[in-house]
Design a protein around this motif. Structure first.
Motif, short mmCIF file in Angstrom:
data_model
loop_
_atom_site.label_atom_id
_atom_site.label_comp_id
_atom_site.label_asym_id
_atom_site.label_seq_id
_atom_site.Cartn_x
_atom_site.Cartn_y
_atom_site.Cartn_z
N GLN A 121 -3.28 3.22 -10.56
CA GLN A 121 -4.06 4.32 -10.23
C GLN A 121 -5.55 4.01 -10.74
N THR B 193 -2.06 9.28 -6.45
CA THR B 193 -1.55 9.31 -5.13
C THR B 193 -0.28 10.37 -5.26
N ASP C 222 -6.26 10.64 -0.44
CA ASP C 222 -5.41 9.95 -0.56
C ASP C 222 -5.57 8.32 -0.08
N ARG D 177 -5.49 4.26 -0.42
CA ARG D 177 -4.88 3.27 -1.23
C ARG D 177 -5.22 1.65 -0.60
N SER E 115 -2.72 -1.94 -5.19
CA SER E 115 -1.53 -3.04 -5.17
C SER E 115 -2.05 -4.36 -5.13
N GLY F 270 -5.02 4.52 -4.99
CA GLY F 270 -3.77 3.64 -5.64
C GLY F 270 -4.28 2.13 -5.13
N PRO G 182 1.83 2.15 -4.50
CA PRO G 182 1.00 1.69 -5.37
C PRO G 182 1.35 1.39 -6.69
N ALA H 34 0.86 -1.16 0.11
CA ALA H 34 -0.09 0.02 0.19
C ALA H 34 1.07 1.44 0.03
#
Length: 719
Positions: free
Chosen positions: A306, A312, A456, A458, A502, A500, A303, A300
């Protein structure tokens, strides 16, 4: 209920001399009717006795699909609800595909949404054909024909549907049959329409795969690797052979385990316990849960993808200049589906190939998988779809895992013996295909007046879709939308919001779970909004309404359920209550939670739920799904988690993975917001907002935020 159907035997009744009118669609999607036509996929069958049978292309796992689809046909046909029957359709993708998926399957709360017009058209076509046939047979104008509860009349003349089917089958269907307007509905919207599966389930005649018992059948269970990704190197059945009723034990050809056969369930399970096996863990998951969480946390921080226009990185200067910041990390565990009927499947030989008996959620996938394992042509595989004792997504894996196991177990006995594959509850809890572990990190920047400057957000989680047959259609720009649904596409107007994403990687298999990604994204999003309201000193409901634009239809509908839940609960600013709302599967749900707290002991007393799912097809089913969805969510958030110790699952059965207990279940009050929009799903949308509503109520009472689930990790007990 009749469910013993094969592709070629489906229209057997007509061939036997009992004429039946079939109404459905051609492969090109055109309405069609007749007696027996291989190019026709019948949705409605009316026999010479006037009995109407609705053919269900979606299976029934308790969600009410059999009632909903039947309502659509019976409404347009003006059939007698009490006598209408149901059958599950045979496995045939071209004839019975889900219009949203392009494959035959049930899921994503799409059964009614994709069938609403289709089944109404089939019912309306059958009615139109019967009306025209009656008018011609009696020599009267079609305007004189009336139908009420399956009786056709014109003046003093009366007849049943069966009296006109032969003539009706010779008529050309109207390509655009007239559908009823809402004010003409008699069944759609009826508050207490009896469910079509209730009688069978009450008197015990309903057939589940667990009920199937065939002559000469043996029972098979699989000894699997104790660590996900392990492969079998060798095994011994020397001690297993001493178990009374033991039949045989054979290594699966894919190295995933050992198929153990018995004359009965007890023999198979006991023999499996006696198997001695060696495993290769070179490619297995060997980490424990703490290490897995830390791996998510590190992902996290950086990332990979997006999910919104603002990145981010781009939002960082805005956050750096914020007067105040709200920061939070949320941790969500693996979750098992744990349906009350564990996975079970029967494969038997036929003269042409095989027949599979299963509560089959995705026939297209199961059909192809079984044919592939056994190297058969698709037409050599039949699937008898039965009732399923729950699923929550587990019976619809992209790789048809348990169907593949059943087919391999069948093949290992030289394809001559019917084999019933069984999963125990321990198999179910240990078996993977979990709701993914997920970690969210969020930073919200505010100006001096508390206005949002930037956000922001994530998310790190293992992708459900990547590596599956659905990847090409459902992964865009590297992003599996199920990971971020409910955040990346939030209906709230949030300025400078970045999301973001991952991907976590592990041999632990993951799968959609009731409400899929919304099960964790809604919790994070609605908790953060509550934190924002608290920071601003603003009423949580007023805050949410301020972030919605009434000129936008979807945002206006979300605002509508927020206000409906507020009014239903008698919400007043400053009360110690919890609130959350969420949009998923094209349905809008808002929840107010009332709890009582005694020290660290918490009880959820009452939930007020407002739902907008378009036209309320079966209000009683909708209420039941909202009640069931909230209960399902509570069972997960209060105590449930799947944890690993050096790669091995710690939980075994319900003592360690507790379902919701009766004393845990709160009173649930449901209001359905009226709508003329097409109906949308109700099986899943009640789940996402329930958890954050309860969490926000706990904060209102105790001042403590719960950001890691289950809630027992925060030191609370639930009584």
């Amino acid at each position: 209920m009749t469910t013993d159907i094969s592709r070629r035997g489906f229209l057997k009744a007509t061939a036997a001399g009992a004429a039946a009118l079939m109404v459905g669609f051609t492969p090109k999607g055109l309405l069609a009717a007749g007696y027996e036509d291989s190019a026709l996929n019948p949705f409605v069958r009316i026999d010479s006795e006037g009995v109407v049978t609705v053919i269900l292309k979606h299976f029934e796992m308790g969600q009410g699909t059999s009632t909903g689809l039947t309502t659509l046909v019976a409404e347009e046909l003006d059939a007698d609800w009490a006598t209408v029957r149901i059958e599950f359709a045979p496995s045939d993708t071209e004839k019975y595909k889900n219009l949203f998926f392009g494959a035959q399957g049930t899921g994503g709360s799409t059964a009614i949404a994709n069938s609403y017009r289709q089944y109404r058209q089939a019912g309306a076509t059958a009615r139109d054909l019967l009306v025209r046939a009656a008018a011609r047979q009696w020599g009267v104008a079609v305007e004189q024909i009336r139908i009420d509860k399956g009786v056709i009349s014109a003046g003093n003349r009366k007849g049943r549907f069966g009296d006109f089917i032969r003539l009706a089958a010779t008529l050309e269907p109207n390509p655009e049959p007239r559908l009823k307007s809402p004010e003409q509905f008699k069944l759609i919207g009826q508050a207490k329409l009896p469910r079509k599966d209730s009688q069978d389930k009450t008197d015990g005649s309903a057939r589940f795969a667990m009920d199937v018992k065939l002559p000469g059948m043996v029972y098979a269970v699989i000894l699997r690797s104790p660590k996900f990704g392990g492969t079998l190197t060798e095994f011994s059945a020397r001690e297993a052979a001493k178990v009374p009723g033991f039949v045989d034990a054979k290594a699966l050809p894919n190295g995933a385990g050992v198929a153990v056969y018995g004359r009965n369930t007890w023999a198979a399970f006991k023999a499996r316990q006696a198997i001695e096996a060696e495993w290769d863990f070179a490619n297995a998951e060997t980490r424990s849960s703490d290490a897995l969480i830390q791996a998510h946390r590190e992902l996290a921080d950086k990332p990979q993808f997006q999910a919104r226009e603002v990145s981010t990185d781009a939002v960082q200067p805005t956050l750096a200049g914020a007067a105040r910041r709200i920061e939070a990390e949320f941790v969500f565990p693996f979750l098992a589906h744990a349906p009350m009927e564990p996975l079970v499947c029967v494969v038997e030989p036929t003269a042409n190939g095989v027949r599979v008996h299963d509560g089959c959620q995705f026939p297209t996938i199961a059909h192809g998988a079984v044919a592939g394992v056994l190297k058969l042509k698709p037409e050599q595989v039949e699937i008898e779809t039965l009732y399923a004792g729950g699923s929550f997504g587990r019976r619809a894996t992209p790789g048809a895992d348990y169907h593949v196991e059943a087919a391999m177990a069948f093949a290992l006995l030289e394809r001559k013996t019917p084999v019933k594959l069984l999963w125990s509850r321990e198999d179910d809890i240990h078996g993977g295909y979990y709701r993914p572990m997920a970690l969210h990190k969020a930073v919200i920047g505010l100006d001096a007046e508390g206005r949002i400057l930037g956000w922001d957000h994530r998310v790190a989680a293992k992708s459900i879709i990547k590596g599956s047959p659905f990847e090409s259609a459902m992964v865009h720009n590297g992003i599996d939308h199920t990971t971020v649904e409910g955040v990346a596409d939030t209906l709230y107007r949030v300025p400078n919001m970045a999301v973001g994403v991952s991907d976590f990687h592990s041999p632990v298999p993951v799968l959609w779970w009731r409400s899929v990604g919304n099960s964790h994204t809604a919790y994070a999003m609605e908790s953060l909004l509550d934190m924002l309201a608290h920071a601003r000193g603003e009423d949580p409901i007023a805050l949410r309404l301020s972030l919605l634009d009434r000129e936008n239809k979807e945002q206006a509908r979300l605002a509508g359920v927020i206000e409906a839940a507020r009014d239903l609960a008698g919400w007043r600013p400053g009360q110690k209550r919890g609130f959350a709302a969420h949009y998923s599967f094209d349905t809008f749900v808002a929840v107010v939670a009332d709890i009582s707290v005694d020290g660290s002991k918490v009880h959820v007393d009452k939930l007020y739920v407002a739902v907008d799912c378009g036209v309320a097809l079966n209000p009683d089913v909708i209420r039941a799904q909202m009640e069931g969805g909230t209960g399902f969510a509570l069972g997960a958030i209060l105590r449930n988690e799947i944890t690993l110790d050096n790669g091995e699952v710690i939980q075994d059965n319900f003592p360690q993975y507790q379902p919701l207990r009766m004393p845990d279940m709160p009173e649930v009050s449901v209001t359905i917001v009226g709508s003329a929009e097409a109906p949308t799903g109700v099986g899943e949308p009640g789940v996402p907002p329930t958890g954050p509503a309860v969490a926000n109520a706990i904060f209102a009472h105790t001042g403590k935020r719960i950001t890691e689930l289950p809630m027992t990790k925060a030191g609370f007990s639930f009584v």
